[in-house]
Write a protein that holds these residues in place. Sequence first.
Motif, PDB file in Angstrom:
ATOM      1  N   SER A 125       0.827  -1.201   0.000  1.00 60.59           N
ATOM      2  CA  SER A 125       0.000   0.000   0.000  1.00 60.59           C
ATOM      3  C   SER A 125       0.865   1.257   0.000  1.00 60.59           C
ATOM      4  CB  SER A 125      -0.910   0.008   1.232  1.00 60.59           C
ATOM      5  OG  SER A 125      -0.117   0.266   2.372  1.00 60.59           O
ATOM      6  N   GLN A 126       0.295   2.338  -0.496  1.00 61.03           N
ATOM      7  CA  GLN A 126       1.009   3.622  -0.519  1.00 61.03           C
ATOM      8  C   GLN A 126       1.474   3.988   0.888  1.00 61.03           C
ATOM      9  OE1 GLN A 126       1.364   5.658  -3.369  1.00 61.03           O
ATOM     10  NE2 GLN A 126       2.563   7.120  -2.197  1.00 61.03           N
ATOM     11  N   GLN A 127       0.601   3.721   1.854  1.00 57.71           N
ATOM     12  CA  GLN A 127       0.902   4.068   3.249  1.00 57.71           C
ATOM     13  C   GLN A 127       2.135   3.303   3.750  1.00 57.71           C
ATOM     14  OE1 GLN A 127      -2.367   3.190   5.795  1.00 57.71           O
ATOM     15  NE2 GLN A 127      -1.620   4.468   7.468  1.00 57.71           N
ATOM     16  N   ASP A 128       2.160   1.994   3.453  1.00 54.18           N
ATOM     17  CA  ASP A 128       3.308   1.179   3.887  1.00 54.18           C
ATOM     18  C   ASP A 128       4.576   1.608   3.164  1.00 54.18           C
ATOM     19  OD1 ASP A 128       1.718  -0.181   5.583  1.00 54.18           O
ATOM     20  OD2 ASP A 128       1.453  -1.939   4.292  1.00 54.18           O
ATOM     21  N   LEU A 129       4.405   1.969   1.894  1.00 54.20           N
ATOM     22  CA  LEU A 129       5.564   2.383   1.109  1.00 54.20           C
ATOM     23  C   LEU A 129       6.162   3.665   1.675  1.00 54.20           C
ATOM     24  CD1 LEU A 129       6.944   1.161  -1.336  1.00 54.20           C
ATOM     25  CD2 LEU A 129       5.581   2.630  -2.814  1.00 54.20           C
ATOM     26  N   GLU A 130       5.294   4.569   2.056  1.00 56.71           N
ATOM     27  CA  GLU A 130       5.792   5.827   2.626  1.00 56.71           C
ATOM     28  C   GLU A 130       6.461   5.589   3.981  1.00 56.71           C
ATOM     29  OE1 GLU A 130       2.404   8.407   2.501  1.00 56.71           O
ATOM     30  OE2 GLU A 130       2.543   8.626   0.325  1.00 56.71           O
ATOM     31  N   ALA A 131       5.945   4.590   4.703  1.00 58.41           N
ATOM     32  CA  ALA A 131       6.516   4.304   6.030  1.00 58.41           C
ATOM     33  C   ALA A 131       7.953   3.810   5.932  1.00 58.41           C
ATOM     34  CB  ALA A 131       5.655   3.263   6.747  1.00 58.41           C
ATOM     35  N   THR A 132       8.307   3.224   4.752  1.00 56.97           N
ATOM     36  CA  THR A 132       9.677   2.715   4.605  1.00 56.97           C
ATOM     37  C   THR A 132      10.699   3.842   4.764  1.00 56.97           C
ATOM     38  OG1 THR A 132       9.648   3.046   2.211  1.00 56.97           O
ATOM     39  CG2 THR A 132       9.016   0.872   3.007  1.00 56.97           C
ATOM     40  N   HIS A 239      15.707  -3.925  -0.913  1.00 54.83           N
ATOM     41  CA  HIS A 239      14.443  -4.466  -1.416  1.00 54.83           C
ATOM     42  C   HIS A 239      13.484  -3.290  -1.618  1.00 54.83           C
ATOM     43  CE1 HIS A 239      10.848  -6.811  -1.916  1.00 54.83           C
ATOM     44  NE2 HIS A 239      11.551  -7.931  -1.832  1.00 54.83           N
ATOM     45  N   PRO A 240      12.801  -3.255  -2.776  1.00 56.60           N
ATOM     46  CA  PRO A 240      11.941  -2.096  -3.034  1.00 56.60           C
ATOM     47  C   PRO A 240      10.809  -1.944  -2.020  1.00 56.60           C
ATOM     48  CG  PRO A 240      11.659  -3.786  -4.720  1.00 56.60           C
ATOM     49  CD  PRO A 240      12.831  -4.180  -3.912  1.00 56.60           C
ATOM     50  N   MET A 241      10.388  -3.068  -1.410  1.00 59.31           N
ATOM     51  CA  MET A 241       9.281  -2.952  -0.459  1.00 59.31           C
ATOM     52  C   MET A 241       9.787  -2.568   0.937  1.00 59.31           C
ATOM     53  SD  MET A 241       7.133  -5.980  -2.129  1.00 59.31           S
ATOM     54  CE  MET A 241       5.901  -6.398  -0.939  1.00 59.31           C
ATOM     55  N   LYS A 242      11.090  -2.643   1.135  1.00 63.29           N
ATOM     56  CA  LYS A 242      11.640  -2.218   2.427  1.00 63.29           C
ATOM     57  C   LYS A 242      12.271  -0.834   2.327  1.00 63.29           C
ATOM     58  CE  LYS A 242      12.966  -6.854   3.870  1.00 63.29           C
ATOM     59  NZ  LYS A 242      14.110  -7.715   3.650  1.00 63.29           N
ATOM     60  N   ASP A 243      12.821  -0.535   1.151  1.00 68.56           N
ATOM     61  CA  ASP A 243      13.550   0.730   0.985  1.00 68.56           C
ATOM     62  C   ASP A 243      12.733   1.802   0.262  1.00 68.56           C
ATOM     63  OD1 ASP A 243      16.139  -0.051   2.066  1.00 68.56           O
ATOM     64  OD2 ASP A 243      16.283  -1.374   0.345  1.00 68.56           O
ATOM     65  N   GLY A 244      11.662   1.377  -0.412  1.00 67.08           N
ATOM     66  CA  GLY A 244      11.006   2.316  -1.323  1.00 67.08           C
ATOM     67  C   GLY A 244      11.742   2.244  -2.654  1.00 67.08           C
ATOM     68  N   ARG A 280      22.320 -10.555  -9.643  1.00 69.33           N
ATOM     69  CA  ARG A 280      23.203 -11.726  -9.456  1.00 69.33           C
ATOM     70  C   ARG A 280      24.645 -11.242  -9.238  1.00 69.33           C
ATOM     71  NH1 ARG A 280      24.374 -16.007  -7.497  1.00 69.33           N
ATOM     72  NH2 ARG A 280      25.024 -17.849  -8.609  1.00 69.33           N
ATOM     73  N   ALA A 281      25.036 -10.260 -10.031  1.00 63.29           N
ATOM     74  CA  ALA A 281      26.396  -9.719  -9.891  1.00 63.29           C
ATOM     75  C   ALA A 281      26.560  -9.045  -8.537  1.00 63.29           C
ATOM     76  CB  ALA A 281      26.688  -8.727 -11.006  1.00 63.29           C
ATOM     77  N   ALA A 282      25.467  -8.444  -8.043  1.00 65.64           N
ATOM     78  CA  ALA A 282      25.541  -7.765  -6.742  1.00 65.64           C
ATOM     79  C   ALA A 282      25.402  -8.764  -5.589  1.00 65.64           C
ATOM     80  CB  ALA A 282      24.460  -6.703  -6.641  1.00 65.64           C
ATOM     81  N   ASP A 283      25.382 -10.055  -5.934  1.00 68.44           N
ATOM     82  CA  ASP A 283      25.393 -11.127  -4.949  1.00 68.44           C
ATOM     83  C   ASP A 283      24.137 -11.151  -4.071  1.00 68.44           C
ATOM     84  OD1 ASP A 283      26.564 -13.368  -3.985  1.00 68.44           O
ATOM     85  OD2 ASP A 283      27.803 -12.355  -2.494  1.00 68.44           O
ATOM     86  N   PHE A 284      22.970 -10.899  -4.672  1.00 69.14           N
ATOM     87  CA  PHE A 284      21.729 -11.040  -3.917  1.00 69.14           C
ATOM     88  C   PHE A 284      21.496 -12.528  -3.666  1.00 69.14           C
ATOM     89  CE2 PHE A 284      18.855  -7.121  -4.486  1.00 69.14           C
ATOM     90  CZ  PHE A 284      19.945  -6.266  -4.472  1.00 69.14           C
ATOM     91  N   PRO A 285      21.227 -12.922  -2.412  1.00 71.72           N
ATOM     92  CA  PRO A 285      20.875 -14.327  -2.164  1.00 71.72           C
ATOM     93  C   PRO A 285      19.610 -14.696  -2.948  1.00 71.72           C
ATOM     94  CG  PRO A 285      21.280 -13.172  -0.107  1.00 71.72           C
ATOM     95  CD  PRO A 285      21.243 -12.135  -1.179  1.00 71.72           C
ATOM     96  N   THR A 286      19.461 -15.996  -3.222  1.00 70.65           N
ATOM     97  CA  THR A 286      18.388 -16.431  -4.119  1.00 70.65           C
ATOM     98  C   THR A 286      17.009 -15.942  -3.667  1.00 70.65           C
ATOM     99  OG1 THR A 286      19.694 -18.372  -4.631  1.00 70.65           O
ATOM    100  CG2 THR A 286      17.364 -18.469  -5.196  1.00 70.65           C
ATOM    101  N   GLN A 287      16.685 -16.147  -2.394  1.00 72.27           N
ATOM    102  CA  GLN A 287      15.330 -15.804  -1.952  1.00 72.27           C
ATOM    103  C   GLN A 287      15.066 -14.300  -2.084  1.00 72.27           C
ATOM    104  OE1 GLN A 287      12.843 -17.788  -1.626  1.00 72.27           O
ATOM    105  NE2 GLN A 287      14.307 -19.427  -2.061  1.00 72.27           N
ATOM    106  N   ASP A 288      16.066 -13.498  -1.758  1.00 69.22           N
ATOM    107  CA  ASP A 288      15.914 -12.041  -1.902  1.00 69.22           C
ATOM    108  C   ASP A 288      15.738 -11.674  -3.369  1.00 69.22           C
ATOM    109  OD1 ASP A 288      16.772 -10.713   0.909  1.00 69.22           O
ATOM    110  OD2 ASP A 288      17.929 -12.516   0.536  1.00 69.22           O
ATOM    111  N   ALA A 289      16.526 -12.318  -4.230  1.00 75.13           N
ATOM    112  CA  ALA A 289      16.463 -12.005  -5.659  1.00 75.13           C
ATOM    113  C   ALA A 289      15.071 -12.320  -6.204  1.00 75.13           C
ATOM    114  CB  ALA A 289      17.524 -12.800  -6.407  1.00 75.13           C
ATOM    115  N   LEU A 290      14.530 -13.492  -5.825  1.00 80.03           N
ATOM    116  CA  LEU A 290      13.204 -13.878  -6.329  1.00 80.03           C
ATOM    117  C   LEU A 290      12.148 -12.899  -5.832  1.00 80.03           C
ATOM    118  CD1 LEU A 290      13.203 -17.782  -5.977  1.00 80.03           C
ATOM    119  CD2 LEU A 290      14.228 -16.341  -7.711  1.00 80.03           C
ATOM    120  N   SER A 291      12.290 -12.493  -4.587  1.00 77.51           N
ATOM    121  CA  SER A 291      11.310 -11.577  -4.007  1.00 77.51           C
ATOM    122  C   SER A 291      11.374 -10.200  -4.669  1.00 77.51           C
ATOM    123  CB  SER A 291      11.582 -11.471  -2.500  1.00 77.51           C
ATOM    124  OG  SER A 291      10.802 -10.479  -1.943  1.00 77.51           O
TER     125      SER A 291
END
Lengths: 346, 460
Positions: A125-132, A239-244, A280-291
């Motif tokens: 939600s916009q609200q959660d995104l702004e809270a990040t 992560h875009p949902m944690k950082d915006g 992948r080059a930035a070494d994102f772990p698999t689960q983070d990358a998929l998310s």
Amino acid sequence: MNETMNNDIIRHASAMAGKASFIADDFAQALFPRTDVSFNDRMRSNARQYLRATIGQIEQRICRIATDEMGVSHETLAKIGQGSGGQSFRLLENSGLLKTTEIVQHLFVKAQQGELAARLLQKISQQDLEATLTRHLDHADPVVAEAAMGLLVAQSKSTGAAGEISASLADLPAEIAFALAWPVTAALARLSGLPGSQLQQATERMLAAHDESASVARKSDRLARLLEQTAETGDAIPHPMKDGLSLFIARLARRSGLTSDQIIGFTAEPNMVRFVVAIRAADFPTQDALSVFAALDGDDHILTAATYGETDQDRCLALVSSWAAPGAYQNAERILADDSLGDQGK
Amino acid sequence: MTTAGKLADPVRGKVDADGILLSADPRLMRLHLRSGGAEGGPLAVPELAELCRLSRRLGMNLSRPAQASDDECRIDMWVETRLAAADKDQQLELEIMDWKERPHEEPDQMDPARARDFDRLEGRGVIRTDAALRIIARQMPGDAAQASDAIGQSLLDIYDVIPPSGHTRLIEAVAERQPVRNQRVREKSGSQQLYLLQGQPLIDKVGVFAGYRFSATPESPETGDQAGKPVASKLISDSLFGFQLGPALRQPLGKIIANAETISSKLEGPLRGDYASYAKDIASAGRHLLELVNDLSDLEAIERPEFTVAADDIDLVDLAHRAAGLLAVKASDHQIRIDLPKEGETLPARGEFRRSLQILVNLIGNAIRYSPDGSVIKLRVSKDQEFARISVSDQGDGIAPEDQDRIFQKFERLGRSGDGGSGLGLFISRRLAGAMGGSLTVASAAGKGSTFTLALPNPE
């Protein structure tokens, strides 16, 4: 048909005749695109609205400086300065002056950024995104906390309606503000009939007062650098949902050595393949990358753990490193490669 | 890593319309000078100069990230340019926030401090010059501190280039940014010491030639070798092996190792896997031979009755960090972690720097060699009224009580072979420790790891 309608038809017909020679060009571009990126109607519409609004803001600012600060007395300028009757866009859109690679590339990035923001809003939600954005306000390092506050303030000024790209003069990179300001100045000189020097002076004042550091992009870049340099936050995978969105892009750009514009461009490509290579080059772990992929994907594509895991990280690093080379070098390299292919074919 | 830290503490500078750095805070001035700039000269930090030019061309204030680099660290900055009221000819103010310095991380580029340790271990000096061959740092063997009188002077003002290699050859190599090999030079003043220079061109982050790093091996005027070393080293060189056979063997061995490593790492192009593996074996055997040559050379030296060592004031914690740094790659190849005393700690002792470092390198090297992969090697320091002690503990198989004296005997391998050891390291280390007025002991039990303790006298 009354006479007015007849006149309209004649005017339109004349205008069409003037542009008829470009029909083949436009159709050719649509028929034979040179990239695999597809531009949907919403992107086209958003980019056009954004450009119109940005040019409107620039001409309004120039006119206001000319009339209010420099004491130029002119009815057209005063009207434009007050926010009504902007004419520059109409004059410039058919002139080709807005079709420079620099400006169009900026429009593409803004349009794609709008797409990403819309995709993200389907998942959070916009609200959660702004809270990040408030996450780092209590950071132990006061420099980080101050930068986070700066980004929060910049975001709050520029956030437009959901699904639209907010056009804000303050958010323009210096080069784009410069590239747009001078054609607008020429258009205003033509529209007003004023000698160019006064308007040029007003434009110079506007550009000199432009504070690039206040833009969301720069605030995000700076916060990203600070966070990546700090042990406690630098280890956390962006992560875009944690950082915006803007901070996420800036952090990934920082980690990969690419620019934020490049990362945004990658997300427009089919299956976001270059984006996957970058994470992948930035070494994102698999689960983070998929998310992260799922959060930004807009076409129900699926990145599987197997595909991601089997993508050779060393080759990804080499590719990302080559994409981080100066644009002029990459272009030259591509052209030379094309030439040598041509030679082989002869 | 260092950081500007405070919110209201940006680094400032002023640049005029011609790009001349008019004024700068100390940190910016230091970077400017290290980048080859001069006081009152054009701003020499490429990214900052480029930002200033762009800011002037656009007539706009910019806010951008920038990176600069010197031979010691990389500096991350956030730079804001401030033009004086739309006038492109006026001064431009630079405001640099978030100034963060970090050491270079390139895996294939040796940390300068680490390279210096290798040089000191080998009794070599180091000279660092800028692009115009002006000396910007110099540390010669035997010097307690960096010789500051030569700083800023041209290398050719301090040293005469002497035959067989000529002045022209050096200048040509420098002009072409080529490595300088086996260049003989003599100090113009003072001891008129002879040195053999090996120089590597330094290229900065943006690919610009930034000067040379020379290693300087002292030579004797009569024989062209080794005379400039301190007393202990001189004695080593007077022996048959250390003086004649050692150097004669080291050079070809060095070439064999370097070429074999080039082949095995496929730097010159793709290679069949088994051939790369053969090349790796050749390099490994070459390194083993080189270690043996060094050990034999030392062995011959320490067995001479007149063998002495210098009594320097040293810090065992610092030495532990240096020795671990020298073996970091070897340890990481085996996923072994070296647990060191905290960096802020100190433990002063009296002994020869190079010899003490040699002992610690031997002890840690043995610990890595005989520890299981993924284990931890602990270095701990302690002191009593007479001695400062540093211990190296591993998690290897340990040494049975009946073998604990034997391992300090010459060529004693306890039946091991093929692991790269010569059986001389501990013998030499114990003799060196004794020569410095200290001792080297072991405490161990079979299956429970070993702890070697080097004790050196406390400083007077």
